[in-house]
Design an enzyme around this catalytic site. Structure first.
Site, mmCIF file in Angstrom:
data_model
loop_
_atom_site.group_PDB
_atom_site.id
_atom_site.type_symbol
_atom_site.label_atom_id
_atom_site.label_comp_id
_atom_site.label_asym_id
_atom_site.label_seq_id
_atom_site.Cartn_x
_atom_site.Cartn_y
_atom_site.Cartn_z
ATOM 1 N N ASN A 76 0.794 -1.225 0.000
ATOM 2 C CA ASN A 76 0.000 0.000 0.000
ATOM 3 C C ASN A 76 0.827 1.275 0.000
ATOM 4 O OD1 ASN A 76 -1.572 -2.057 2.211
ATOM 5 N ND2 ASN A 76 -2.588 -1.545 0.291
ATOM 6 N N VAL A 84 1.373 7.012 0.360
ATOM 7 C CA VAL A 84 0.691 6.010 1.168
ATOM 8 C C VAL A 84 -0.766 5.906 0.742
ATOM 9 C CG1 VAL A 84 -0.068 5.428 3.510
ATOM 10 C CG2 VAL A 84 2.184 6.438 3.138
ATOM 11 N N CYS A 85 -1.210 4.685 0.496
ATOM 12 C CA CYS A 85 -2.626 4.422 0.240
ATOM 13 C C CYS A 85 -3.197 3.963 1.575
ATOM 14 C CB CYS A 85 -2.776 3.320 -0.806
ATOM 15 S SG CYS A 85 -4.458 2.783 -1.046
ATOM 16 N N LEU A 86 -3.788 4.869 2.286
ATOM 17 C CA LEU A 86 -4.270 4.554 3.618
ATOM 18 C C LEU A 86 -5.685 5.083 3.750
ATOM 19 C CD1 LEU A 86 -3.446 3.374 6.339
ATOM 20 C CD2 LEU A 86 -2.478 5.571 6.933
ATOM 21 N N LEU A 120 -0.699 -0.213 -4.185
ATOM 22 C CA LEU A 120 0.039 0.782 -4.945
ATOM 23 C C LEU A 120 1.324 0.143 -5.470
ATOM 24 C CD1 LEU A 120 -0.264 4.076 -2.863
ATOM 25 C CD2 LEU A 120 -1.216 3.603 -5.113
#
Length: 185
Positions: A76, A84-86, A120
């Site tokens: 991620n 950051v894919c959060l 990601l």
């Protein structure tokens, strides 16, 4: 709080009062770096990352932008940009959260419980789903290669020039004249 800028100041001060090292960018309080250590009992535990945080004008009503500066192997996190894919940060942010939550809860949870179904980094996601042991080993390799304290911009403990220690012999051999120079005749 009466305004987003007061809240930003308060949250930043609260973060600075924790054990996290915070380094401001420019003169404002909107961009800064934070030294972040990987969570214990995880393949990331030996890692130290420099995290760039950017607070939008509408903070805390809008989430901060978070990115890893040094490389991390994680489904991620974009390997090239560090983005950051959060979900909590990007989609479910609430003004009830603060910066300390980001570093004590959100990022550790992200590292402890990656989501390979929303990647990601497709390679990391595929490896994690195919072979968790190989994935953990690759994470550890990245930590060793890219996530040491010096990679995060943390200088090893150094003595400043005015704290240099002389041995007893060096101290005895030095004289005040050598330090101050010769007196004028």
């Amino acid at each position: 709080m009466s305004s987003p800028s007061k809240r930003r100041e308060m949250d930043l001060m609260k973060l600075m009062m924790t054990d996290y090292k915070v380094e401001m960018i420019n003169d404002g309080m909107q961009e800064f770096f934070v030294e972040f250590h990987g969570p214990k009992e995880s393949p990331y535990q030996e890692g130290v990352w420099r995290i760039r945080v950017e607070l939008p004008d509408a903070y805390p009503y809008k989430s901060p932008s978070i990115g890893f500066i040094n490389k991390i192997y994680h489904p991620n996190v974009d390997e090239m940009s560090g983005s950051v894919c959060l979900d909590v940060i990007n989609q479910t942010w609430s003004p009830m959260f603060d910066l300390v939550n980001v570093f004590e809860v959100f990022l550790p949870q992200l590292l402890l419980y990656p989501n390979p179904s929303d990647p990601l980094n497709g390679d990391a996601a595929a490896l994690m789903m195919r072979d968790r042991t190989a994935y953990d080993q690759k994470v550890k390799e990245y930590c060793e290669k890219y996530a040491k304290a010096e990679d995060a911009g943390v200088a090893p403990e150094e003595k400043s020039s005015d704290e240099e220690e002389l041995t007893e012999d060096e101290y005895a051999a030095s004289s005040d004249e050598e330090v101050a120079g010769k007196a004028d005749p």
